[in-house]
Design an enzyme around this catalytic site. Structure first.
Site, PDB file in Angstrom:
ATOM      1  N   GLY A 179      22.380-192.636   2.036  1.00 55.67           N
ATOM      2  CA  GLY A 179      21.061-193.271   1.890  1.00 55.67           C
ATOM      3  C   GLY A 179      21.144-194.454   0.933  1.00 55.67           C
ATOM      4  CG  HIS A 180      22.024-193.755  -3.201  1.00 57.78           C
ATOM      5  ND1 HIS A 180      22.506-192.471  -3.258  1.00 57.78           N
ATOM      6  CD2 HIS A 180      20.905-193.765  -3.973  1.00 57.78           C
ATOM      7  CE1 HIS A 180      21.730-191.736  -4.037  1.00 57.78           C
ATOM      8  NE2 HIS A 180      20.740-192.486  -4.475  1.00 57.78           N
TER       9      HIS A 180
ATOM     10  CD  GLN B 150      11.434-194.755  -6.874  1.00 59.85           C
ATOM     11  OE1 GLN B 150      11.538-194.078  -7.877  1.00 59.85           O
ATOM     12  NE2 GLN B 150      12.463-194.986  -6.079  1.00 59.85           N
TER      13      GLN B 150
ATOM     14  CD  GLN C  35       8.564-195.071   3.784  1.00 63.26           C
ATOM     15  OE1 GLN C  35       8.475-196.196   3.293  1.00 63.26           O
ATOM     16  NE2 GLN C  35       7.541-194.235   3.846  1.00 63.26           N
TER      17      GLN C  35
HETATM   18  P1  AMP Z   1      17.799-192.273  -6.596  1.00 67.51           P
HETATM   19  O1  AMP Z   1      19.236-192.362  -6.953  1.00 67.51           O
HETATM   20  O2  AMP Z   1      17.358-190.925  -6.108  1.00 67.51           O
HETATM   21  O3  AMP Z   1      16.898-192.842  -7.678  1.00 67.51           O
HETATM   22  O4  AMP Z   1      17.605-193.232  -5.343  1.00 67.51           O
HETATM   23  C1  AMP Z   1      17.920-194.603  -5.419  1.00 67.51           C
HETATM   24  C2  AMP Z   1      17.338-195.321  -4.238  1.00 67.51           C
HETATM   25  O5  AMP Z   1      17.870-194.787  -3.030  1.00 67.51           O
HETATM   26  C3  AMP Z   1      15.812-195.136  -4.152  1.00 67.51           C
HETATM   27  O6  AMP Z   1      15.214-196.365  -3.756  1.00 67.51           O
HETATM   28  C4  AMP Z   1      15.668-194.075  -3.113  1.00 67.51           C
HETATM   29  O7  AMP Z   1      14.427-194.126  -2.435  1.00 67.51           O
HETATM   30  C5  AMP Z   1      16.806-194.411  -2.177  1.00 67.51           C
HETATM   31  N1  AMP Z   1      17.166-193.244  -1.364  1.00 67.51           N
HETATM   32  C6  AMP Z   1      17.373-191.976  -1.795  1.00 67.51           C
HETATM   33  N2  AMP Z   1      17.601-191.154  -0.765  1.00 67.51           N
HETATM   34  C7  AMP Z   1      17.539-191.912   0.358  1.00 67.51           C
HETATM   35  C8  AMP Z   1      17.680-191.647   1.759  1.00 67.51           C
HETATM   36  N3  AMP Z   1      17.946-190.430   2.210  1.00 67.51           N
HETATM   37  N4  AMP Z   1      17.547-192.672   2.609  1.00 67.51           N
HETATM   38  C9  AMP Z   1      17.265-193.927   2.164  1.00 67.51           C
HETATM   39  N5  AMP Z   1      17.127-194.249   0.866  1.00 67.51           N
HETATM   40  C10 AMP Z   1      17.258-193.258  -0.030  1.00 67.51           C
END
Ligand code: AMP
Length: 277
Positions: A32-33, A149, A144
């Site tokens: 995702g990241h 957020q 998304q």
């Molecule tokens: P985090 O490390 O959880 O703060 O996430 C960092 C970024 O990655 C944030 O903008 C999240 O929304 C995005 N993110 C986390 N999980 C996913 C996912 N499964 N698909 C797309 N983006 C994601």
């Protein structure tokens, strides 16, 4: 790929690129990241990612101390995805002694996640503002997956006239529908097997909307029915809301946001879909 640890280092490196995409993360990176890094690279030419587990967005009984970390693996993944720069500050760099600022964005931060996590979005808005000021990106990329957020960040940028364009990337999922999340690593095998029910419930909502359902309460009931009685006590919310204000809807409209939060033991999972006719 250059790894930077201070704002001064970031500013010195920043000047090399007129158009820079920024992907803020808390590390323990997954596909995702990486999808956000790849999109930023395609759209901006150059990418900076940050890895910072931001203490101010965690509540006192949340998982700050046990939040999963893998800085070496993260750097390898970012290098493979073509990131140019990585900002990896310590908490002391971001929050030096005497730090006391906090950005309060009002009602949208108190709904949904904010009702369960009262200071979460002030922590997010404050750290994202600091990161934007340090990095000065052209565009910043968010997922998304964390729908509220995204709403809060867009409001932050609008309210404070921050000179950055916000881009939201689609949620990346496992083959069985579970949204990728660093927190999935906490799930026991049994919880992991049960967790795809979140996306099944959201998909049922989307199917019902496409088939003509326009009653928001009927959709909330449908989602709760698919989640099942076993998860009812562990469900923090099932929301059908306006995608900009996050106000709960009575009548469904195109683009409505269906979101939920469910606890699997100590692990809290969130997910959402946008309705399209
Ligand atoms: P985090 O490390 O959880 O703060 O996430 C960092 C970024 O990655 C944030 O903008 C999240 O929304 C995005 N993110 C986390 N999980 C996913 C996912 N499964 N698909 C797309 N983006 C994601």
């Amino acid at each position: 790929m250059q790894v930077l640890t201070t704002p001064a280092e970031v500013r010195a490196a920043r000047g090399r690129w007129p158009v820079l995409g920024f992907v803020p993360t808390m590390g323990y990176l997954h596909a995702g990241h990486i999808s956000l890094v790849e999109r930023a690279r395609a759209e901006c030419g150059a990418v900076i990612a940050s890895i910072f587990v931001n203490p101010t967005q965690f509540g006192p009984n949340e998982d700050l101390d046990r939040y999963p970390r893998d800085p070496e693996g993260d750097l390898a993944r970012l290098a493979a995805a073509g990131a140019d720069l990585v900002f990896l500050p310590t908490p002391e760099i971001i929050y030096p002694p005497g730090f006391s600022a906090s950005i309060e964005l009002g009602e949208v931060t108190r709904r949904l996640e904010g009702a369960v996590r009262p200071h979460h979005f002030a922590g997010v808005a404050t750290v994202v503002t600091k990161l934007f000021n340090i990095v000065q990106p052209t565009r910043a990329y968010f997922g998304q997956k964390d729908a509220q957020q995204c709403v809060v960040i867009r409001k932050l940028v609008r309210d404070l006239d921050l000179p950055v364009e916000i881009v939201v990337g689609d949620t990346v999922r496992e083959a069985d529908g579970l949204a990728l999340s660093s927190r999935n690593s906490y799930l026991t095998p049994d919880q992991r097997a049960e967790a795809p029910v979140l996306y099944r419930a959201l998909s049922a909502a989307r199917t019902a909307f496409a088939a003509g359902e326009r009653d928001a309460d009927a959709l909330r009931r449908l989602v709760r029915t698919v989640l099942g009685e076993g998860l009812a006590p562990a469900t923090d919310y099932v929301s059908v809301a306006d995608p900009r204000t996050l106000e709960e809807l009575t009548t469904l409209t195109d683009g409505a946001l269906v979101s939920l939060a469910v606890r699997f033991g100590a692990t809290r999972l969130i997910d959402n879909v946008l309705l399209t006719a």
